[in-house]
Design an enzyme around this catalytic site. Structure first.
Site, short mmCIF file in Angstrom:
data_model
loop_
_atom_site.label_atom_id
_atom_site.label_comp_id
_atom_site.label_asym_id
_atom_site.label_seq_id
_atom_site.Cartn_x
_atom_site.Cartn_y
_atom_site.Cartn_z
N ASN A 10 35.85 28.24 52.73
CA ASN A 10 35.28 29.05 51.65
C ASN A 10 34.26 28.18 50.94
O ASN A 10 34.63 27.30 50.16
CB ASN A 10 36.39 29.51 50.69
N LYS A 12 32.13 29.03 48.75
CA LYS A 12 31.84 29.47 47.38
C LYS A 12 30.32 29.49 47.16
O LYS A 12 29.59 29.79 48.09
CB LYS A 12 32.56 28.57 46.37
N HIS A 96 40.03 36.52 45.70
CA HIS A 96 40.13 35.09 45.38
C HIS A 96 40.38 34.94 43.88
O HIS A 96 39.88 35.72 43.08
CB HIS A 96 38.83 34.38 45.78
N GLU A 98 39.20 33.07 41.72
CA GLU A 98 37.98 32.96 40.91
C GLU A 98 37.40 34.35 40.62
O GLU A 98 36.84 34.59 39.56
CB GLU A 98 36.98 32.04 41.61
N GLU A 168 47.24 30.90 47.48
CA GLU A 168 46.49 29.82 46.85
C GLU A 168 46.96 29.63 45.41
O GLU A 168 46.49 30.34 44.50
CB GLU A 168 45.00 30.16 46.83
N GLY A 174 40.72 23.29 43.95
CA GLY A 174 39.64 22.43 43.47
C GLY A 174 40.09 21.34 42.52
O GLY A 174 39.27 20.70 41.87
N SER A 214 43.22 22.56 47.67
CA SER A 214 42.98 21.14 47.93
C SER A 214 43.49 20.67 49.30
O SER A 214 44.00 19.55 49.43
CB SER A 214 43.58 20.28 46.80
C1 PEP Z 1 39.48 27.85 47.75
O1 PEP Z 1 38.32 27.91 47.40
O2 PEP Z 1 40.03 28.88 48.12
C2 PEP Z 1 40.15 26.56 47.72
C3 PEP Z 1 41.39 26.50 48.10
O3 PEP Z 1 39.42 25.49 47.27
P1 PEP Z 1 39.81 23.92 47.44
O4 PEP Z 1 40.19 23.72 48.89
O5 PEP Z 1 38.57 23.19 47.07
O6 PEP Z 1 40.96 23.66 46.54
#
Ligand code: PEP
Length: 251
Positions: A10, A12, A96, A98, A168, A174, A214
């Site tokens: 992803n 983003k 997601h 976000e 998630e 992040g 992460s």
């Molecule tokens: C994500 O964007 O869904 C995500 C898990 O980001 P990261 O791997 O950077 O934590």
């Protein structure tokens, strides 16, 4: 039953077109395990170029990071499921955290998106996950369970089979902080149990459940080795082809 293994990136709101083409080219030209599907979640403006670039590449597909929940109409700046379909996009990330947080996406809107996608034979990658305070209060399983049931449990068994779920935990996205393999496994098993209660074990055993938060080359193997973890949704570490390739090879 062995389920599909998936490494989904992803990106983003990162990268420009040439960089996106570069990463995709590197992945396309590198050896990847034949039993792992790699999906790249790319920004809208790059989708057509990336779909064309990967058309004849095995086990490498492109996802949009969102879609609108209405079919069409006066929604300036938005992108519909039909538009994505017309580009040849097969996968769409839905819900997601976000988007839920910054764009106030509700379970009802996500259910509408899922319906539109399935009607076009496109695959939703449905995201769920709890914030830190819910985890600290010990309510994470019921929080995630209601996200899943509210947005998905109106589906027929045939439709449900098509879904990919990504768990998630928001506190791990992040932040560099990853859920422990045990925490991931516990939640994935709980999601699978919930699906089993609603749809039976044949369907619950078919659905890939990805972990996101992460994931990086140093922790992917341990997380992916959990019995109910079928892969990852990877943000930061998917922005570098070498790191993402290492993750793809971690199964
Ligand atoms: C994500 O964007 O869904 C995500 C898990 O980001 P990261 O791997 O950077 O934590």
């Amino acid at each position: 039953m062995s389920r599909l293994k998936i490494a989904a990136g992803n990106w983003k709101m990162n990268k420009e077109l040439e960089e996106a083409l570069d990463i995709t080219r590197t992945l396309a030209n590198s050896s990847r395990p034949t039993d792992v599907l790699t999906i790249l979640g790319a920004p809208y403006p790059f989708l057509k170029s990336l779909v064309d670039q990967t058309l004849y590449v095995d086990h490498l597909d492109i996802a949009a990071q969102n879609c609108h929940h209405k079919v069409s109409g006066a929604y300036t700046g938005e992108v519909s499921v039909d538009m994505l379909d017309s580009l040849g996009v097969q996968y769409v990330i839905v819900g997601h955290s976000e988007r839920r947080e910054y764009f106030s996406e509700t379970d009802d809107m996500l259910a509408e998106k899922v319906n539109l996608l399935l009607a076009k034979q496109m695959i939703p990658i449905f995201c769920c996950g709890e914030p830190l305070e819910i985890r600290k209060a010990g309510n994470h399983e019921s929080h995630v369970g209601s996200q899943v049931s509210n947005a998905l449990f109106h589906l027929s068994p045939e439709q449900m089979k098509e879904i990919i779920i990504a768990y998630e935990p928001i506190w791990a996205i992040g932040t560099g902080e990853t859920a422990s393999p045990e925490q991931a496994q516990e939640m994935h098993a709980s999601i699978r149990d919930l699906i089993k209660d609603q749809y039976g074990s044949e369907i619950s055993e078919m659905i890939p459940i990805l972990y996101g938060g992460s994931v990086k080359p140093s922790n992917a193997k341990e997380i992916f080795s959990q019995p109910d973890v079928d892969g990852g949704l990877v943000g930061g570490a998917s922005l570098k082809a070498d790191d993402f390739l290492e993750i793809i090879h971690s199964f």
